[in-house]
Design a protein around this motif. Structure first.
Motif, PDB file in Angstrom:
ATOM      1  N   ASN A 254       0.878  -1.166   0.000  1.00 44.35           N
ATOM      2  CA  ASN A 254       0.000   0.000   0.000  1.00 44.35           C
ATOM      3  C   ASN A 254       0.920   1.222   0.000  1.00 44.35           C
ATOM      4  OD1 ASN A 254      -1.590   2.175   0.871  1.00 44.35           O
ATOM      5  ND2 ASN A 254      -2.965   0.855   2.023  1.00 44.35           N
ATOM      6  N   GLY A 256       0.683   4.393  -0.360  1.00 42.56           N
ATOM      7  CA  GLY A 256       0.307   5.553   0.451  1.00 42.56           C
ATOM      8  C   GLY A 256       0.552   5.328   1.934  1.00 42.56           C
ATOM      9  N   TYR A 302      -3.208   2.702  -5.642  1.00 42.67           N
ATOM     10  CA  TYR A 302      -3.710   2.459  -4.285  1.00 42.67           C
ATOM     11  C   TYR A 302      -3.138   1.172  -3.684  1.00 42.67           C
ATOM     12  CZ  TYR A 302      -7.372   2.541  -0.631  1.00 42.67           C
ATOM     13  OH  TYR A 302      -8.064   2.576   0.542  1.00 42.67           O
ATOM     14  N   GLN A 313      -7.828  -6.320  -4.199  1.00 45.93           N
ATOM     15  CA  GLN A 313      -8.581  -5.074  -4.134  1.00 45.93           C
ATOM     16  C   GLN A 313      -8.936  -4.592  -5.541  1.00 45.93           C
ATOM     17  OE1 GLN A 313      -5.857  -5.804  -2.462  1.00 45.93           O
ATOM     18  NE2 GLN A 313      -6.378  -5.597  -0.324  1.00 45.93           N
ATOM     19  N   GLU A 315     -10.191  -1.929  -6.387  1.00 43.16           N
ATOM     20  CA  GLU A 315      -9.929  -0.495  -6.502  1.00 43.16           C
ATOM     21  C   GLU A 315      -8.426  -0.200  -6.583  1.00 43.16           C
ATOM     22  OE1 GLU A 315     -11.052  -2.195  -3.929  1.00 43.16           O
ATOM     23  OE2 GLU A 315     -10.601  -1.287  -1.984  1.00 43.16           O
ATOM     24  N   TRP A 316      -7.621  -1.219  -6.853  1.00 46.24           N
ATOM     25  CA  TRP A 316      -6.167  -1.083  -6.797  1.00 46.24           C
ATOM     26  C   TRP A 316      -5.619   0.063  -7.641  1.00 46.24           C
ATOM     27  CZ3 TRP A 316      -2.708  -1.448 -10.883  1.00 46.24           C
ATOM     28  CH2 TRP A 316      -3.263  -1.874 -12.097  1.00 46.24           C
ATOM     29  N   GLN A 318      -7.048   2.950  -8.447  1.00 45.13           N
ATOM     30  CA  GLN A 318      -7.620   4.277  -8.225  1.00 45.13           C
ATOM     31  C   GLN A 318      -6.613   5.204  -7.534  1.00 45.13           C
ATOM     32  OE1 GLN A 318     -11.455   3.691  -6.302  1.00 45.13           O
ATOM     33  NE2 GLN A 318     -12.123   2.271  -7.908  1.00 45.13           N
ATOM     34  N   LYS A 319      -6.908   6.478  -7.649  1.00 48.92           N
ATOM     35  CA  LYS A 319      -6.057   7.500  -7.039  1.00 48.92           C
ATOM     36  C   LYS A 319      -6.849   8.126  -5.908  1.00 48.92           C
ATOM     37  CE  LYS A 319      -3.523   6.322 -10.475  1.00 48.92           C
ATOM     38  NZ  LYS A 319      -3.302   6.950 -11.784  1.00 48.92           N
ATOM     39  N   LEU A 320      -6.320   7.992  -4.676  1.00 52.20           N
ATOM     40  CA  LEU A 320      -7.060   8.451  -3.498  1.00 52.20           C
ATOM     41  C   LEU A 320      -6.438   9.710  -2.893  1.00 52.20           C
ATOM     42  CD1 LEU A 320      -8.330   5.593  -3.856  1.00 52.20           C
ATOM     43  CD2 LEU A 320      -8.752   5.678  -1.392  1.00 52.20           C
ATOM     44  N   VAL A 323      -3.665   9.354  -0.044  1.00 51.31           N
ATOM     45  CA  VAL A 323      -2.363   8.891  -0.514  1.00 51.31           C
ATOM     46  C   VAL A 323      -1.545  10.081  -1.009  1.00 51.31           C
ATOM     47  CG1 VAL A 323      -1.237   7.505  -2.300  1.00 51.31           C
ATOM     48  CG2 VAL A 323      -3.297   6.623  -1.120  1.00 51.31           C
ATOM     49  N   TYR A 369     -11.807  10.531  -4.681  1.00 50.63           N
ATOM     50  CA  TYR A 369     -11.602   9.316  -5.476  1.00 50.63           C
ATOM     51  C   TYR A 369     -11.543   9.627  -6.967  1.00 50.63           C
ATOM     52  CZ  TYR A 369     -13.251   7.493  -1.042  1.00 50.63           C
ATOM     53  OH  TYR A 369     -13.396   7.230   0.293  1.00 50.63           O
TER      54      TYR A 369
END
Lengths: 411, 411
Positions: A254, A256, A302, A313, A315-316, A318-320, A323, A369
């Motif tokens: 992870n 982030g 992510y 995951q 949602e791997w 995606q840009k959060l 992070v 998101y």
């Protein structure tokens, strides 16, 4: 002036480029914090009827769901009391923190003092205390509030919650733990980070000695056990003896989370005046950023799998928001503490991506998101996971670090 | 020949268009099932060393993780015995089913007969039986295997698992239930569908009378309680009295789940010779498809919020294999049973999207996860959720329905 402080001074003085000076970034982050983000939460998140905060806020701040997630209540109490303690003695901020704290005191805990995961707007418990993060942010909230307005009651809530976390640390999930005992026992990277961060937040209550006892243990755990030199990366979960587990959990990276942890470690390094530790944390942070950076679309991924297998995951990619917020803090601190020009280059790169994609110029605050391509995936400003926390904390940290002020010891 | 069967015949005879006849689609789906999908699982998923199946298979079939998810073990046993029962008495298929069943018998259950969620390759339990779906697919597996090779032991496993599900139905999650009792009790759309489907699968063991008792209850629950005429949609969760809950769970729409349920209901309608029920199920299916279809990029969205609020599921905009497979079955059945030309138009549209995006021409089998734009998001052929089930079942169903064969009563 310590060697570290001189290093900061040197770094700040020698930074000049066409895209802005550290001082200009500092002003920008200060402005964003004080004139956009904090006002957004002040205006929209207060539940005047039942107390506490709404965190499910739409793009324009409108409440779209009234459930209250206890960890986000705690984070917002922490945030407004932290700003009161560190930015200015603004009574509006203190009142906002007190508003949330009253709701938490009244509705937050079960009979054993565990913090519920969520409640209705009125405060009726919805989801049981299966998650230690609610407790973590409750302890942080009341410790921070106690700094703003000292109270034996706040101290008592903070310290009993802290002791409860210590007691539960090896089986956080308690009866909600679905793992069959003994087959694959893994320990999680979150735990040492939580304990370290918590003890620092509670230092004025539990004492410096206890923090000083804990810090070296945490540092060893993070930098020697979870960090794997062969990959240059930190694993989220390892066997109790530190060995790699070739499983979905064991392979999980992870980026982030690592990057966030590395600025905590840099703060500890500064506290302990350990330049080697700062250097190592900065290098791990830079390597993780390079590893997690999406070479195709920009932004930080992510979740990843250390062996390149498909992560569980969905949602791997995606840009959060959190992070990227944590990366900005880590890069600002890395630069200030080491003067490493790579940190400054990366800071500007992550800044450009983040401000272009996450910031909502129209309604204020930031989106949470984005899809892999950098488009807004969900346009709410808050929900079950996003509240008043990572963005204001990061804006404050970047502002203060780039202003050249020594804030590591204030944490 | 019943009215329904005539209807099927009529529909099939009048279909002609440049993009292929029902018969040509039937041949295509048959070929895909027998020459690509079943061979893929036969070749790659068998664990010769420890028994059972690997389901974490990469794009090329290579095992990337050895954990065994009990519901996917059950689904694969079901699939190969179902094909043996319904397509041809192929001993390789029966042996494949028996191979998985032996592993399940030996390692699948705890002392109370609950099915674990997952185990290691060797069969050591990893995750406790917190999820009733493992039990559901275990019951289906042994009932189907019992049809292929009758055995008191298989019957006993199927029926005790079924009774256990009935006993657990109002509190599936048992001690793992994190909801605080009484604050917001919701019932889930999954339950009536599971019970209905299970009872049909176990009809030869539990008797037609029991199935006939259950069917009208399930139909009423699905079509009158979870279906909301004001939206034309089925909600995933409602209050016990059927009322709408304005919460994340209450607002949730899962188009694929509705569409799948509607072909179960059409099968029940056919069984009960209830053309009105078939018509209603077909209309709900078409409306849901229209609602869930991504007007921008094509494909069916994974999760939506009935009030247009942001859903909690970050993967809401992804395109999943099972959703599209179920839609193909529902559309083929809708067309065959009603002759509604909208079904045939939609069938071709969903077929074109699905075969263009999910099917892997190079290595066989289908991808599971696409991003909103229709690009492959994760290229594995199986994992924790995807196994040998939805694709082969859908290929079989579409093949047989479009061939004009009456298969509703065989379920």
């Amino acid at each position: 002036m310590t060697a570290d402080e001189r290093n900061v001074g040197f770094a700040v003085e020698t930074m000049t480029n066409s895209e802005g000076t550290p001082a200009s970034y500092a002003a920008l982050y200060r402005h964003e914090l004080l004139d956009s983000v904090l006002p957004f939460w002040l205006k929209y998140s207060k539940d005047e009827q039942h107390g506490g905060y709404f965190t499910c806020l739409g793009r324009d701040g409108k409440v779209y769901d009234t459930d209250k997630f206890m960890w986000l209540q705690g984070r917002e109490v922490w945030c407004f009391s932290y700003m009161y303690n560190n930015v200015e003695k603004n009574e509006t901020w203190l009142n906002m923190a007190l508003h949330g704290a009253r709701f938490m005191e009244k509705h937050g805990r079960d009979a054993e003092g565990n913090w519920y995961f969520s409640s209705t707007a009125e405060g009726k418990p919805l989801v049981q205390p299966y998650n230690i993060f609610s407790d973590c942010f409750a302890a942080m909230a009341f410790a921070s509030l106690d700094k703003a307005t000292p109270s034996d009651r706040y101290k008592e809530i903070a310290v009993t919650t802290f002791e409860n976390i210590i007691r539960r640390q090896h089986n956080w999930k308690g009866i909600y733990n679905k793992a069959y005992p003994g087959t694959r026992t893994l320990k999680s990277f979150s735990l040492p980070m939580i304990l370290c961060n918590l003890s620092l937040e509670l230092e004025h209550i539990i004492g410096t000695e206890r923090v000083n006892e804990l810090a070296p243990i945490v540092i060893r755990e993070v930098m020697d056990v979870f960090y794997k030199p062969e990959h240059g990366l930190i694993l989220e979960n390892v066997h109790p003896d530190g060995k790699f587990s070739n499983s979905f959990e064991g392979r999980l990276i992870n980026p982030g989370h690592t990057i966030e942890a590395m600025w905590f470690i840099m703060d500890l390094g500064k506290r302990m005046n350990d330049q080697l530790l700062i250097r190592k944390a900065c290098d791990i942070m830079l390597h993780t950023l390079d590893y997690g950076w999406d070479k195709k679309y920009g932004g930080i991924l992510y979740f990843m799998d250390v062996l390149g297998m498909p992560p569980q995951q969905l949602e791997w990619d995606q840009k959060l928001w959190w992070v990227h917020a944590e990366a900005l803090v880590a890069l600002a601190k890395g630069y200030a503490l080491t003067g490493d020009e790579r940190c400054w280059k990366w800071f500007k790169k992550v800044h450009d991506y983040t401000w272009a994609h996450f910031r909502d110029e129209q309604y204020g605050e930031w989106f949470g998101y984005l899809n892999r391509q950098g488009e807004v995936l969900l346009n709410q400003k808050g929900g079950k996971w996003k509240g008043c926390f990572h963005i204001p904390r990061a804006l404050y940290q970047v502002w203060k670090v780039l202003e050249g002020v020594d804030i590591g010891s204030k944490k």
